[in-house]
Scaffold this motif. Sequence first.
Motif, PDB file in Angstrom:
ATOM      1  N   GLY A  20       0.850  -1.391  -0.180  1.00 25.17           N
ATOM      2  CA  GLY A  20      -0.084   0.036  -0.008  1.00 25.17           C
ATOM      3  C   GLY A  20       0.709   1.375  -0.071  1.00 25.17           C
ATOM      4  N   LYS A  21       1.677   1.237   0.933  1.00 25.23           N
ATOM      5  CA  LYS A  21       2.575   2.502   0.941  1.00 25.23           C
ATOM      6  C   LYS A  21       3.429   2.748  -0.406  1.00 25.23           C
ATOM      7  N   GLY A  22       3.950   1.839  -0.863  1.00 26.90           N
ATOM      8  CA  GLY A  22       4.806   1.931  -2.161  1.00 26.90           C
ATOM      9  C   GLY A  22       3.845   2.141  -3.224  1.00 26.90           C
ATOM     10  N   ALA A  23       2.800   1.521  -3.384  1.00 32.06           N
ATOM     11  CA  ALA A  23       1.874   2.033  -4.491  1.00 32.06           C
ATOM     12  C   ALA A  23       1.413   3.391  -4.393  1.00 32.06           C
ATOM     13  N   LEU A  78      20.960   5.590  -5.322  1.00 23.81           N
ATOM     14  CA  LEU A  78      20.296   6.784  -4.798  1.00 23.81           C
ATOM     15  C   LEU A  78      20.990   7.695  -4.072  1.00 23.81           C
ATOM     16  N   GLY A  79      22.373   7.245  -3.915  1.00 24.45           N
ATOM     17  CA  GLY A  79      23.502   8.165  -3.628  1.00 24.45           C
ATOM     18  C   GLY A  79      24.117   7.708  -2.532  1.00 24.45           C
ATOM     19  N   GLY A  80      23.642   6.583  -1.910  1.00 21.09           N
ATOM     20  CA  GLY A  80      24.302   5.803  -0.582  1.00 21.09           C
ATOM     21  C   GLY A  80      24.303   6.696   0.581  1.00 21.09           C
ATOM     22  N   GLY A  81      23.496   7.752   0.719  1.00 22.47           N
ATOM     23  CA  GLY A  81      23.332   8.451   2.044  1.00 22.47           C
ATOM     24  C   GLY A  81      22.442   7.903   2.962  1.00 22.47           C
ATOM     25  N   PRO A  82      22.010   8.521   3.856  1.00 21.86           N
ATOM     26  CA  PRO A  82      21.108   8.443   4.886  1.00 21.86           C
ATOM     27  C   PRO A  82      19.612   8.060   4.093  1.00 21.86           C
ATOM     28  N   VAL A  83      18.919   7.002   4.360  1.00 19.71           N
ATOM     29  CA  VAL A  83      17.625   6.584   3.838  1.00 19.71           C
ATOM     30  C   VAL A  83      16.510   6.443   4.924  1.00 19.71           C
ATOM     31  N   ALA A  84      15.205   6.631   4.665  1.00 23.39           N
ATOM     32  CA  ALA A  84      14.239   5.882   5.377  1.00 23.39           C
ATOM     33  C   ALA A  84      14.100   4.823   4.737  1.00 23.39           C
ATOM     34  N   VAL A  85      13.536   3.736   5.838  1.00 23.22           N
ATOM     35  CA  VAL A  85      13.258   2.345   5.203  1.00 23.22           C
ATOM     36  C   VAL A  85      11.950   1.988   5.977  1.00 23.22           C
ATOM     37  N   ARG A  86      11.047   1.914   5.026  1.00 23.06           N
ATOM     38  CA  ARG A  86       9.478   1.681   5.366  1.00 23.06           C
ATOM     39  C   ARG A  86       8.812   0.450   5.021  1.00 23.06           C
ATOM     40  N   SER A  87       8.105  -0.157   5.895  1.00 17.82           N
ATOM     41  CA  SER A  87       7.223  -1.412   5.453  1.00 17.82           C
ATOM     42  C   SER A  87       6.210  -0.951   4.562  1.00 17.82           C
ATOM     43  N   SER A  88       5.641  -1.839   3.718  1.00 15.00           N
ATOM     44  CA  SER A  88       4.690  -1.590   2.953  1.00 15.00           C
ATOM     45  C   SER A  88       3.857  -2.809   2.476  1.00 15.00           C
ATOM     46  N   ALA A  89       2.834  -3.160   3.588  1.00 12.49           N
ATOM     47  CA  ALA A  89       2.406  -4.370   3.342  1.00 12.49           C
ATOM     48  C   ALA A  89       1.024  -4.394   2.354  1.00 12.49           C
ATOM     49  N   THR A  90       0.852  -5.530   1.769  1.00 13.86           N
ATOM     50  CA  THR A  90      -0.127  -5.492   0.661  1.00 13.86           C
ATOM     51  C   THR A  90      -1.717  -5.278   1.183  1.00 13.86           C
ATOM     52  N   ALA A 100      -2.043   1.634  10.441  1.00 14.75           N
ATOM     53  CA  ALA A 100      -0.986   2.952  10.956  1.00 14.75           C
ATOM     54  C   ALA A 100      -0.448   2.237  12.079  1.00 14.75           C
ATOM     55  N   GLY A 101       1.157   2.178  11.948  1.00 14.48           N
ATOM     56  CA  GLY A 101       1.857   1.929  13.065  1.00 14.48           C
ATOM     57  C   GLY A 101       1.963   0.470  13.244  1.00 14.48           C
ATOM     58  N   GLN A 102       1.263  -0.323  12.150  1.00 13.14           N
ATOM     59  CA  GLN A 102       1.449  -1.759  12.739  1.00 13.14           C
ATOM     60  C   GLN A 102       2.454  -2.565  12.418  1.00 13.14           C
ATOM     61  N   GLN A 103       3.334  -1.991  11.339  1.00 13.54           N
ATOM     62  CA  GLN A 103       4.518  -2.470  10.811  1.00 13.54           C
ATOM     63  C   GLN A 103       5.634  -1.410  10.931  1.00 13.54           C
ATOM     64  N   ASP A 104       6.970  -2.038  11.146  1.00 12.24           N
ATOM     65  CA  ASP A 104       7.829  -0.970  11.466  1.00 12.24           C
ATOM     66  C   ASP A 104       8.547   0.072  10.239  1.00 12.24           C
ATOM     67  N   THR A 105       9.020   0.963  10.699  1.00 17.24           N
ATOM     68  CA  THR A 105       9.827   1.962   9.791  1.00 17.24           C
ATOM     69  C   THR A 105      10.955   2.392  10.438  1.00 17.24           C
ATOM     70  N   PHE A 106      12.115   2.395   9.717  1.00 15.82           N
ATOM     71  CA  PHE A 106      13.520   2.986  10.202  1.00 15.82           C
ATOM     72  C   PHE A 106      14.003   4.208   9.764  1.00 15.82           C
ATOM     73  N   LEU A 107      14.281   5.204  10.555  1.00 16.79           N
ATOM     74  CA  LEU A 107      14.713   6.298   9.963  1.00 16.79           C
ATOM     75  C   LEU A 107      16.038   6.846  10.083  1.00 16.79           C
ATOM     76  N   ASN A 108      16.748   7.401   9.131  1.00 14.49           N
ATOM     77  CA  ASN A 108      17.926   7.705   9.097  1.00 14.49           C
ATOM     78  C   ASN A 108      19.008   6.505   9.085  1.00 14.49           C
ATOM     79  N   VAL A 149       9.150  -3.343   0.810  1.00 16.39           N
ATOM     80  CA  VAL A 149       9.986  -2.443   1.686  1.00 16.39           C
ATOM     81  C   VAL A 149      10.210  -1.271   0.599  1.00 16.39           C
ATOM     82  N   VAL A 150       9.713   0.076   1.202  1.00 14.79           N
ATOM     83  CA  VAL A 150      10.023   1.225   0.529  1.00 14.79           C
ATOM     84  C   VAL A 150      11.374   1.843   1.109  1.00 14.79           C
ATOM     85  N   VAL A 151      12.350   2.243   0.329  1.00 14.33           N
ATOM     86  CA  VAL A 151      13.575   2.753   0.712  1.00 14.33           C
ATOM     87  C   VAL A 151      13.726   4.304   0.182  1.00 14.33           C
TER      88      VAL A 151
END
Length: 770
Positions: A20-23, A78-90, A100-108, A149-151
């Motif tokens: 959902g998030k990636g789409a 993408l540049g190899g720098g800091p990224v946000a890594v976000r879960s994106s379930a179907t 909302a908030g049920q799967q994990d996101t990792f910042l920086n 997973v969205v990066v």
Amino acid sequence: MELVASLRSFGRHDLAAAGGKGANLGELLRAGFPVPDGFVITTEAYALVVAATSADLLAEAQVPDSLREAILGAYAELGGGPVAVRSSATAEDLPGAAFAGQQDTFLNVVGEEELLDAVRRCWASLWGERAVAYRERLGIDPAEVRIAVVVQAMVEADMAGVLFTADPVTGDRGRTVVDASDGLGEAVVSGLVTPDHYVIEGERVVEHVRGRREVVIRGTAGGGTTTTAQETSADAHGRSELPPEALRELVALGARAARHFGRPQDIEWATKAARVHLLQARPMTALPPPPLARKLNPIERRIGGVLLEYLPVRPYPIDVTTWLPYGPAGMMGDIAQYFGIKGAFKGFLEEQDGVVYRLIPPSPRPTLKALALPYKLITKARRHDPARWTADPRFTRYLAQVDELKARDLTAMPWQELRAMPRAVLALVRPVGNLRIDYLPGTGLALLKLIVTLKRYGLGQHAAALLAGGGSRTADANRALEHLAAHLDDPGFDRLFREFLGEYGHRETASPILVTPPTWEEDPETVLALVRMLAAHPAPAAPVDPLPHLLTHPRLSGPRRRERVERLVRAARAGVAFREDSHFYFTMPQPILRKALLEIGARLGFDPPEDVFHLRLEEIEAIDDPAAMPYMDRVLARKARREELRGVRLIDPRVLFPATDSGDALVGGTPASGGRASGPVRVIREPAEFGTLRAGDVLVCPYTNPSWTPLFQRAAAVVVDTGGPTSHAAIVAREYGIPAVMGTGDGTSVLTDGLEVRVDGDAGLVTKSA
């Protein structure tokens, strides 16, 4: 399907690959919105890994070399720098399930190994306890869910927050709500801060409340984030504000996104160096219906109040296509139409995505047929005496037909016959409405004659008490419950209880106009709770019939006056009993219909069978082969949408029951039964809580129906969110001589258990006891 692909490769229809998030993010990026660039590790990559690793070990799973190379190659591009890594379930960021908030996101996230570790933890979060519980509540099959997973390139935000393109509290689509705070938006999303709050109408800020911004979250140089406390005073030194131009851009982007997706959006955003970025977008969930376009007139408010009392739960699609249009509500609409009133009790429910979304009170209007109303009323009243309605051949024929349908063995029926049963039950009910058309005018005329006569003799104040002295099937049921309570511990109680359910088991637990809630027979625990409550608190003395005493009044000294008043009282009582008893008998087919629907649900393979309630009757009738049921996806979608709306009201009660100046009162409403009484509050929201009422409590409830009336024998007073002076609650309260206040709108939310209050049924006020 590729294992890794650019975020720009996906659009709103690529849910299966990007989640959902990636789409949604890919759709925005392709449409020119300022979304940070990135890539998606698709659900195919997840499937590849999970095939070789159990779900509980995903956080440490070995990433195949080909997938590792693809991920790290995209990261380098993408540049190899800091990224946000976000879960994106179907099953995420959907109209009926935000997750909302049920799967994990990792910042920086910084570094290749750190990125791979974050990806593994996103995969593992699909099977976290909270995500699994959320899916179970929505009835989502875990075997049908995958995760991408969205990066994205990390935005080291100056300010960030959330934007709603509609007011999440009022449902007003003309308002935009923005919350903002310093640093990364995680502080706002997770509730760690009280953010700055903006409400915008058009281009005008109509509300701005400065937050305390208790903490700030920022990325650290080596990766990860840090949370720092900061000064919370509104005028803290050097405090930044969201620039007006950034706020205007946010509002414009939000409106554009809502138009693009065709529904209000929940958007996470960030600003960096005066540039706005959209980080996530999903449909707003649990959004209340939009406010009505105009103020309701008194008739609309009255009808809306009646309907809200009858709709304590959201109707299902099967309700809307069966018992609602054919049962008591449809019957009332047919009666009004017969007498020349169009649009009463018709078309009052609005559906969205196949689910009832909101209640819009109907606006009845007279037609030319209304000119004949006086003639019709008088003619019907002369021809049809309510005291003799049970002798009408139509009624006796109806009872015989009910018995015949009730005797059929649903489990032995072939599919074609079972599929036709709901329509057969409804065909039985509709003609019976003619009995009410014929006999209600006599009821009205008898009441009018009694009230006029009593007022002429200066005795008008006795009308309500006199009417309460008559009998009805509801009163019979209440006496039978008292009898059960008196024999609760006797060896023969089980037999008495079965006999009671055989006579009264078709009574509704929640609403007489819905088929989906269980009846007393199907939910005997509701009846047992009543019996236990009645047994625990001895009944007060039964009300004495006031008629014999009134007939000794000096103003009725002449025999002709006494005889006339007695005759009019008995005629009016017969009319009131007809109103109650016709309801009692006309709901007898309701459990037959419900049992047929549940058997249909079982034949279609639903587990539980009640899932069939998410179908419309015409959809059921179109199924030729129950083994090839084609509507499973439709049922799951409606089920999720209904779950999303679980905490959303069909209509704001304040629209139907406008607040009045009640001075120091806790709540105010419509006076419905006179007198004053004090006692502790007992809030009862559903029949399962009946047993908590104690003698002398002030009963506070969202609605009532006849199954609630035994509670009135113990309550000191009754306070109801909905309804008016003509509702069942008001009638029974007057019968038992206890004060009643109806239509408070918010009594169940303002008054709390144990609070000592005083109920003034004459003024319609509830105050705190001195």
